[in-house]
Design a protein around this motif. Structure first.
Motif, PDB file in Angstrom:
ATOM      1  N   THR A 130       0.825  -1.217   0.000  1.00 28.54           N
ATOM      2  CA  THR A 130       0.000   0.000   0.000  1.00 28.54           C
ATOM      3  C   THR A 130       0.856   1.262   0.000  1.00 28.54           C
ATOM      4  OG1 THR A 130      -1.765  -1.155   1.194  1.00 28.54           O
ATOM      5  CG2 THR A 130      -1.827   1.256   1.181  1.00 28.54           C
ATOM      6  N   ASP A 131       1.642   1.451   1.055  1.00 34.68           N
ATOM      7  CA  ASP A 131       2.338   2.729   1.226  1.00 34.68           C
ATOM      8  C   ASP A 131       3.313   3.023   0.086  1.00 34.68           C
ATOM      9  OD1 ASP A 131       0.930   2.893   3.542  1.00 34.68           O
ATOM     10  OD2 ASP A 131       2.623   2.435   4.870  1.00 34.68           O
ATOM     11  N   LEU A 132       4.254   2.102  -0.137  1.00 40.36           N
ATOM     12  CA  LEU A 132       5.290   2.353  -1.145  1.00 40.36           C
ATOM     13  C   LEU A 132       4.709   2.404  -2.556  1.00 40.36           C
ATOM     14  CD1 LEU A 132       8.272   2.880  -1.530  1.00 40.36           C
ATOM     15  CD2 LEU A 132       8.668   0.409  -1.606  1.00 40.36           C
ATOM     16  N   PRO A 133       3.896   1.439  -2.975  1.00 42.37           N
ATOM     17  CA  PRO A 133       3.365   1.529  -4.349  1.00 42.37           C
ATOM     18  C   PRO A 133       2.467   2.735  -4.579  1.00 42.37           C
ATOM     19  CG  PRO A 133       2.367  -0.317  -3.159  1.00 42.37           C
ATOM     20  CD  PRO A 133       3.508   0.179  -2.325  1.00 42.37           C
ATOM     21  N   THR A 134       1.686   3.145  -3.562  1.00 40.94           N
ATOM     22  CA  THR A 134       0.818   4.314  -3.739  1.00 40.94           C
ATOM     23  C   THR A 134       1.643   5.570  -3.983  1.00 40.94           C
ATOM     24  OG1 THR A 134      -0.915   3.356  -2.343  1.00 40.94           O
ATOM     25  CG2 THR A 134      -0.942   5.750  -2.650  1.00 40.94           C
ATOM     26  N   SER A 135       2.705   5.761  -3.189  1.00 39.04           N
ATOM     27  CA  SER A 135       3.552   6.943  -3.367  1.00 39.04           C
ATOM     28  C   SER A 135       4.221   6.960  -4.736  1.00 39.04           C
ATOM     29  CB  SER A 135       4.609   6.990  -2.266  1.00 39.04           C
ATOM     30  OG  SER A 135       4.022   7.194  -0.996  1.00 39.04           O
ATOM     31  N   LEU A 136       4.800   5.827  -5.122  1.00 42.17           N
ATOM     32  CA  LEU A 136       5.510   5.772  -6.401  1.00 42.17           C
ATOM     33  C   LEU A 136       4.549   5.891  -7.576  1.00 42.17           C
ATOM     34  CD1 LEU A 136       8.103   2.940  -5.634  1.00 42.17           C
ATOM     35  CD2 LEU A 136       8.458   5.411  -5.585  1.00 42.17           C
ATOM     36  N   GLU A 137       3.432   5.187  -7.490  1.00 44.46           N
ATOM     37  CA  GLU A 137       2.473   5.215  -8.605  1.00 44.46           C
ATOM     38  C   GLU A 137       1.908   6.606  -8.829  1.00 44.46           C
ATOM     39  OE1 GLU A 137      -1.919   3.634  -8.659  1.00 44.46           O
ATOM     40  OE2 GLU A 137      -0.561   1.957  -9.097  1.00 44.46           O
ATOM     41  N   THR A 138       1.543   7.284  -7.736  1.00 43.10           N
ATOM     42  CA  THR A 138       0.961   8.623  -7.869  1.00 43.10           C
ATOM     43  C   THR A 138       1.953   9.579  -8.514  1.00 43.10           C
ATOM     44  OG1 THR A 138      -0.369   8.219  -5.886  1.00 43.10           O
ATOM     45  CG2 THR A 138      -0.156  10.497  -6.629  1.00 43.10           C
ATOM     46  N   TYR A 139       3.205   9.504  -8.085  1.00 47.91           N
ATOM     47  CA  TYR A 139       4.221  10.395  -8.652  1.00 47.91           C
ATOM     48  C   TYR A 139       4.479  10.061 -10.121  1.00 47.91           C
ATOM     49  CZ  TYR A 139       8.682  12.599  -9.637  1.00 47.91           C
ATOM     50  OH  TYR A 139       9.684  13.344 -10.223  1.00 47.91           O
ATOM     51  N   LEU A 140       4.636   8.774 -10.417  1.00 49.87           N
ATOM     52  CA  LEU A 140       4.999   8.390 -11.783  1.00 49.87           C
ATOM     53  C   LEU A 140       3.876   8.636 -12.779  1.00 49.87           C
ATOM     54  CD1 LEU A 140       6.950   5.072 -11.067  1.00 49.87           C
ATOM     55  CD2 LEU A 140       7.894   7.287 -11.761  1.00 49.87           C
TER      56      LEU A 140
END
Length: 209
Positions: A130-140
């Motif tokens: 949840t935490d790591l993929p959400t941050s990376l996905e939103t930015y990318l």
């Protein structure tokens, strides 16, 4: 197949091991000449006595899925990093992602601790899924021109760094909780080593002879 499985389980059971030890003792009596002509019966009898005296095997019905779950989490983490690595990330963000991944990989090796702590397993799972993929996905998913555009709240890259710092702090706390049990065992062992030695012998060199 069922008979074969039962046989394999019995061969590795405590009853078979204890019984075999009794049978070996019977053979020892035979080779020393103490068993007489009835040594085969003595061997069989000692094996049976050992097998009967051995404690029964513990019944295990609860399935511990921790090893499988940590394996799936490691695979999810590796897949996430591989996909994120195909896209642009600020250098500072990539450094933080590497630190987070390193800590999570170490923690996921401790399935023995995670199996006893659903809360820690939840924290690890939340970081990976949840935490790591959400941050990376939103930015990318932001256009590059917007990601570097400065607004009153800073750039999207700076927001990503702030999020990754919070995730780093979270996984560090989880890792500390995982390894705290090992540290406590070390402290207990130190206390045991000190307590077993007379006070006047502490720090003095070993006596010769």
């Amino acid at each position: 197949m069922a008979i074969s499985d039962r046989l394999v389980r019995y061969l590795g059971s405590t009853k078979n091991l204890v019984g075999s030890a009794g049978g070996l003792a019977g053979l020892g009596l035979h080779f020393t000449g103490l068993a007489g002509p009835y040594w085969p019966l003595i061997v069989v009898g000692l094996y049976g006595a050992g097998a009967l005296a051995a404690p029964p095997q513990r019944v295990t019905l609860v399935i511990d899925d921790t090893v499988a779950r940590t394996g799936r989490l490691r695979a999810d983490l590796d897949g996430l990093l591989a996909r994120a690595g195909e896209h642009r990330l600020p250098a500072e963000a990539r450094e933080r992602v590497d630190v987070i991944a390193s800590v999570l990989r170490d923690v996921l090796l401790r399935s023995d601790v995670l199996s006893d702590s659903p809360d820690l397993m939840y924290e690890v799972s939340r970081a990976v899924r949840t935490d790591l993929p959400t941050s990376l996905e939103t930015y990318l998913n932001l256009p590059r021109w917007y990601a570097v555009r400065r607004t009153g709240h800073g750039t999207a890259g700076e927001e990503l760094i702030a999020q990754l710092d919070l995730i780093t702090a979270s996984v560090m706390r989880t890792a500390e909780a995982v390894y705290d049990a090992d540290h406590r065992r070390m402290r207990d062992h130190t206390r045991y080593l000190r307590d077993r030695e007379p006070d006047d012998d502490l720090g003095s060199p070993p006596r010769a002879g």
